[in-house]
Design a protein around this motif. Structure first.
Motif, PDB file in Angstrom:
ATOM      1  N   THR A  21       1.484  -1.046  -0.270  1.00 51.24           N
ATOM      2  CA  THR A  21      -0.235   0.173   0.029  1.00 51.24           C
ATOM      3  C   THR A  21       1.059   1.482   0.119  1.00 51.24           C
ATOM      4  OG1 THR A  21      -1.909  -1.483   1.116  1.00 51.24           O
ATOM      5  CG2 THR A  21      -1.284   1.213   1.195  1.00 51.24           C
ATOM      6  N   VAL A  22       0.427   2.399  -0.640  1.00 46.79           N
ATOM      7  CA  VAL A  22       1.396   3.371  -0.950  1.00 46.79           C
ATOM      8  C   VAL A  22      -0.122   4.829  -0.247  1.00 46.79           C
ATOM      9  CG1 VAL A  22       2.116   5.244  -2.341  1.00 46.79           C
ATOM     10  CG2 VAL A  22       2.563   2.578  -2.835  1.00 46.79           C
ATOM     11  N   CYS A  23       0.557   5.212   0.459  1.00 48.38           N
ATOM     12  CA  CYS A  23      -0.544   6.532   0.635  1.00 48.38           C
ATOM     13  C   CYS A  23       0.114   8.130  -0.153  1.00 48.38           C
ATOM     14  CB  CYS A  23       0.260   7.052   2.088  1.00 48.38           C
ATOM     15  SG  CYS A  23      -0.984   8.871   2.620  1.00 48.38           S
ATOM     16  N   ILE A  24      -0.439   8.704  -0.686  1.00 47.22           N
ATOM     17  CA  ILE A  24      -0.889   9.935  -1.170  1.00 47.22           C
ATOM     18  C   ILE A  24      -1.685  11.099   0.113  1.00 47.22           C
ATOM     19  CG2 ILE A  24      -0.955  10.880  -3.031  1.00 47.22           C
ATOM     20  CD1 ILE A  24      -1.373   8.310  -4.887  1.00 47.22           C
ATOM     21  N   PHE A  25      -1.102  12.240   0.266  1.00 45.63           N
ATOM     22  CA  PHE A  25      -1.433  12.787   0.721  1.00 45.63           C
ATOM     23  C   PHE A  25      -1.733  13.872   0.143  1.00 45.63           C
ATOM     24  CE2 PHE A  25       0.419  12.471   4.783  1.00 45.63           C
ATOM     25  CZ  PHE A  25      -0.437  11.900   5.762  1.00 45.63           C
ATOM     26  N   GLY A  26      -3.037  14.836  -0.565  1.00 48.63           N
ATOM     27  CA  GLY A  26      -2.795  15.267  -2.250  1.00 48.63           C
ATOM     28  C   GLY A  26      -3.560  14.401  -2.217  1.00 48.63           C
ATOM     29  N   ARG A  37      -2.062   5.044 -11.502  1.00 45.87           N
ATOM     30  CA  ARG A  37      -0.600   4.643 -12.112  1.00 45.87           C
ATOM     31  C   ARG A  37      -0.495   3.315 -11.108  1.00 45.87           C
ATOM     32  NH1 ARG A  37       2.802   6.110 -15.822  1.00 45.87           N
ATOM     33  NH2 ARG A  37       4.332   4.004 -15.992  1.00 45.87           N
ATOM     34  N   LEU A  38      -0.691   3.757  -9.695  1.00 41.85           N
ATOM     35  CA  LEU A  38       0.038   2.760  -8.531  1.00 41.85           C
ATOM     36  C   LEU A  38      -0.924   1.818  -8.355  1.00 41.85           C
ATOM     37  CD1 LEU A  38       0.569   5.285  -6.224  1.00 41.85           C
ATOM     38  CD2 LEU A  38       2.115   3.998  -7.009  1.00 41.85           C
ATOM     39  N   LEU A  39      -2.836   2.143  -9.034  1.00 41.65           N
ATOM     40  CA  LEU A  39      -3.286   0.878  -9.088  1.00 41.65           C
ATOM     41  C   LEU A  39      -3.312   0.159  -9.969  1.00 41.65           C
ATOM     42  CD1 LEU A  39      -6.771   2.899  -7.865  1.00 41.65           C
ATOM     43  CD2 LEU A  39      -5.660   1.271  -6.709  1.00 41.65           C
ATOM     44  N   GLN A  40      -2.644   0.445 -11.377  1.00 41.37           N
ATOM     45  CA  GLN A  40      -2.970  -0.161 -12.262  1.00 41.37           C
ATOM     46  C   GLN A  40      -1.440  -0.682 -12.500  1.00 41.37           C
ATOM     47  OE1 GLN A  40      -2.563   2.916 -15.370  1.00 41.37           O
ATOM     48  NE2 GLN A  40      -5.111   2.797 -15.964  1.00 41.37           N
ATOM     49  N   ALA A  41       0.051  -0.606 -11.382  1.00 41.38           N
ATOM     50  CA  ALA A  41       0.619  -1.037 -10.929  1.00 41.38           C
ATOM     51  C   ALA A  41       0.508  -2.457 -10.242  1.00 41.38           C
ATOM     52  CB  ALA A  41       2.231  -0.598 -10.876  1.00 41.38           C
ATOM     53  N   GLY A  42      -0.257  -2.593  -9.369  1.00 36.62           N
ATOM     54  CA  GLY A  42      -0.655  -3.267  -8.275  1.00 36.62           C
ATOM     55  C   GLY A  42      -0.613  -2.806  -6.745  1.00 36.62           C
ATOM     56  N   TYR A  43      -0.696  -1.870  -6.513  1.00 33.01           N
ATOM     57  CA  TYR A  43      -0.325  -1.543  -5.667  1.00 33.01           C
ATOM     58  C   TYR A  43      -2.050  -0.767  -5.233  1.00 33.01           C
ATOM     59  CZ  TYR A  43       4.630  -0.782  -5.817  1.00 33.01           C
ATOM     60  OH  TYR A  43       5.651  -0.615  -6.593  1.00 33.01           O
ATOM     61  N   GLY A  44      -1.705  -1.109  -3.378  1.00 35.29           N
ATOM     62  CA  GLY A  44      -2.826   0.028  -2.707  1.00 35.29           C
ATOM     63  C   GLY A  44      -2.389   1.053  -2.932  1.00 35.29           C
ATOM     64  N   VAL A  45      -3.583   1.866  -2.396  1.00 35.25           N
ATOM     65  CA  VAL A  45      -3.066   3.589  -2.527  1.00 35.25           C
ATOM     66  C   VAL A  45      -4.387   3.715  -1.986  1.00 35.25           C
ATOM     67  CG1 VAL A  45      -3.865   5.222  -3.701  1.00 35.25           C
ATOM     68  CG2 VAL A  45      -2.765   3.262  -5.026  1.00 35.25           C
ATOM     69  N   VAL A  46      -4.522   4.487  -0.933  1.00 31.14           N
ATOM     70  CA  VAL A  46      -4.994   5.231   0.605  1.00 31.14           C
ATOM     71  C   VAL A  46      -4.215   6.679  -0.116  1.00 31.14           C
ATOM     72  CG1 VAL A  46      -5.207   5.275   2.462  1.00 31.14           C
ATOM     73  CG2 VAL A  46      -4.606   3.374   1.996  1.00 31.14           C
ATOM     74  N   PHE A  47      -5.550   7.714   0.167  1.00 35.36           N
ATOM     75  CA  PHE A  47      -4.851   9.042  -0.608  1.00 35.36           C
ATOM     76  C   PHE A  47      -5.349   9.504   1.576  1.00 35.36           C
ATOM     77  CE2 PHE A  47      -6.173   8.410  -4.877  1.00 35.36           C
ATOM     78  CZ  PHE A  47      -5.195   9.139  -4.841  1.00 35.36           C
ATOM     79  N   GLY A  48      -5.083  10.600   1.743  1.00 32.59           N
ATOM     80  CA  GLY A  48      -5.037  11.368   2.841  1.00 32.59           C
ATOM     81  C   GLY A  48      -5.626  12.449   2.710  1.00 32.59           C
ATOM     82  N   SER A  49      -6.625  12.980   2.920  1.00 35.00           N
ATOM     83  CA  SER A  49      -6.776  14.998   2.256  1.00 35.00           C
ATOM     84  C   SER A  49      -7.561  14.920   3.488  1.00 35.00           C
ATOM     85  CB  SER A  49      -8.445  14.012   1.516  1.00 35.00           C
ATOM     86  OG  SER A  49      -8.668  15.025   1.199  1.00 35.00           O
TER      87      SER A  49
END
Length: 475
Positions: A21-26, A37-49
């Protein structure tokens, strides 16, 4: 800016979590594109907002939480917010970001906007985290398009090698090329990179513009203004095609010669210094760095010359002159005699020009990164140096054949000024003469030894006691 919504086809269950899982602030354009792109590459993505409820534009399959909650889901956090909004990181820093890898992807509006880089500033705000500068040289469009038609290189720097390797792995998994630029001190240089506007093109463009303006007014004076003042004839219509077809090849040949002049000057400087370990002057360094751009501009002008030449038979003025000459021949009931010398001259002129332009195009093609990356250094040097000088020779010979014996005619020197084509021969002839001197066996042998590391010793001294050392002083 128009908001773009993203959608992504769902793959088999659990696939998104395969690589972690990768976290993205913004949740701006770049953050959403990166998340896709991260989702398409196979990562889990969590946005911090700051507003987790507003998730309608986020890629399908991603989660959105508050910054505190999102930070707990991953060790690596992409900070996709502007520097002005870093305050929340400092306020919530402490335990929330301790041991985390913060990837700063921000850019500024202008160079030297702040006394320190954004990444270094972030590192001071959150000292408990490892800050890595990366992905700021890749646009949101490049991420959306998969890097197929945009920049694929990711510049990376940071003080923690493990943190940098994590970012490198992510970049490679996205199909991008990672280039490690060293410690976080290089962040300022990386942040300035997207703000540069053709830095190596400025000198060539300025030079081409200045030369074009000067040559244009020069041939305008000799052709149009001279005819109006001396003969009282208005031939201003020639500006559009005839004058342009004189200016472009003249400037092109001079620019091509300027590509190879600094190399010749560097060779003679090394001979004079007797070593390759002394720096060239700054102006020569800058000149040599922009030789590719000089050559590409020269190729563009040569291509314009070819196009203008092809339309000459269709011009009204040319067809009018041909019809008048033909009518005069018929009226006088005579036929002009065939001039074998003129036939040889014109055929040679066109043939040499075609060969020169063909090599011109070859030089331009091999300067493209996609082509130059497929050949080794020796092949590249052979094409750009050996064939390059051959191209310069053929184009110079093409110009000599154009002028032929005009330089012997007093009428060619209007207002005691030489014809425009003569101006284009000065720099190429100088370069070819210098190159001829450099390739003579005695000089070439001395230059080769210097470039292999040999250094000339002061007069009266011997190299390691070898009497041959003194003999090498003679170049």
């Amino acid at each position: 800016m128009t908001n773009i919504s993203f959608s992504m086809p769902m793959s088999e269950p659990g696939f998104q979590r395969k690589l972690g899982t990768v976290c993205i602030f913004g949740t701006g354009d770049f953050g959403r594109s990166l998340g896709l792109r991260l989702l398409q590459a196979g990562y889990g993505v969590v946005f911090g907002s700051r507003n987790p409820k507003n998730s309608s534009l986020l890629p399908k399959g991603a989660q959105v939480m508050s910054h505190e909650e999102a930070a707990q889901t991953s060790r690596i956090i992409f900070v996709a917010v502007h520097r002005e909004n870093y305050d929340f990181l400092q306020q919530a820093g402490g335990e929330m970001l301790a041991g985390k890898v913060l990837v700063d992807v921000s850019n500024n509006l202008r160079r030297n906007q702040y006394p320190e880089s954004n990444a270094e500033h972030l590192s001071k705000l959150v000292p408990a985290a490892s800050v890595v500068k990366a992905f700021n040289t890749v646009s949101a469009w490049a991420l959306q398009s998969g890097g197929l038609d945009a920049n694929r290189q990711v510049l990376i720097c940071g003080d923690n090698s493990e943190a940098k390797q994590m970012v490198v792995d992510i970049a490679r998994s996205l199909g991008l090329t990672a280039l490690d630029k060293g410690s976080l001190r290089a962040a300022g240089e990386i942040e300035d990179y997207p703000l540069q506007l053709f830095p190596l093109w400025r000198l060539p463009i300025a030079l081409a513009t200045g030369l074009t303006a000067f040559i244009f007014f020069y041939v305008l004076t000799l052709d149009v203004i001279y005819a109006a003042v001396i003969d009282g004839e208005d031939i201003s219509f020639r500006i559009m095609v005839s004058l342009a077809n004189k200016v472009f090849p003249i400037v092109s040949l001079i620019m091509l010669a300027l590509c190879y002049l600094p190399g010749a000057m560097a060779g003679f400087l090394q001979l004079y210094n007797g070593t390759k370990y002394r720096r060239f002057p700054d102006w020569l360094d800058r000149w040599m760095l922009c030789r590719k751009q000089l050559g590409l501009i020269a190729l563009a002008l040569a291509s314009l010359h070819v196009l203008y030449t092809l339309i000459i038979p269709f011009r009204y003025y040319v067809r009018y002159r041909v019809n008048i000459w033909t009518a005069a021949q018929i009226k006088q009931n005579k036929t002009g005699t065939f001039d074998t010398t003129m036939a040889w001259r014109t055929d040679s002129y066109y043939s040499v020009g075609i060969l020169g332009f063909g090599l011109y195009v070859l030089l331009g093609i091999t300067s493209l990164p996609s082509v130059s990356n497929t050949i080794n250094w020796r092949e590249f040097r052979f094409i750009q140096s050996k064939l390059g000088h051959l191209t310069l020779f053929l184009c110079t010979l093409h110009t000599f054949l154009y002028g032929w014996d005009k330089f012997l005619r007093p009428s060619a020197y209007k207002w005691y000024l030489p014809p425009g084509y003569m101006l284009s021969l000065v720099v190429p002839c100088v370069v070819l003469v210098l190159k001829f001197v450099l390739i003579t066996p005695c000089v070439d042998r001395a230059v080769t030894r210097i470039r292999q590391g040999w250094e000339r010793k002061p007069a009266g001294s011997l190299a390691n006691g070898d009497p041959k050392g003194r003999r090498l002083l003679v170049l």
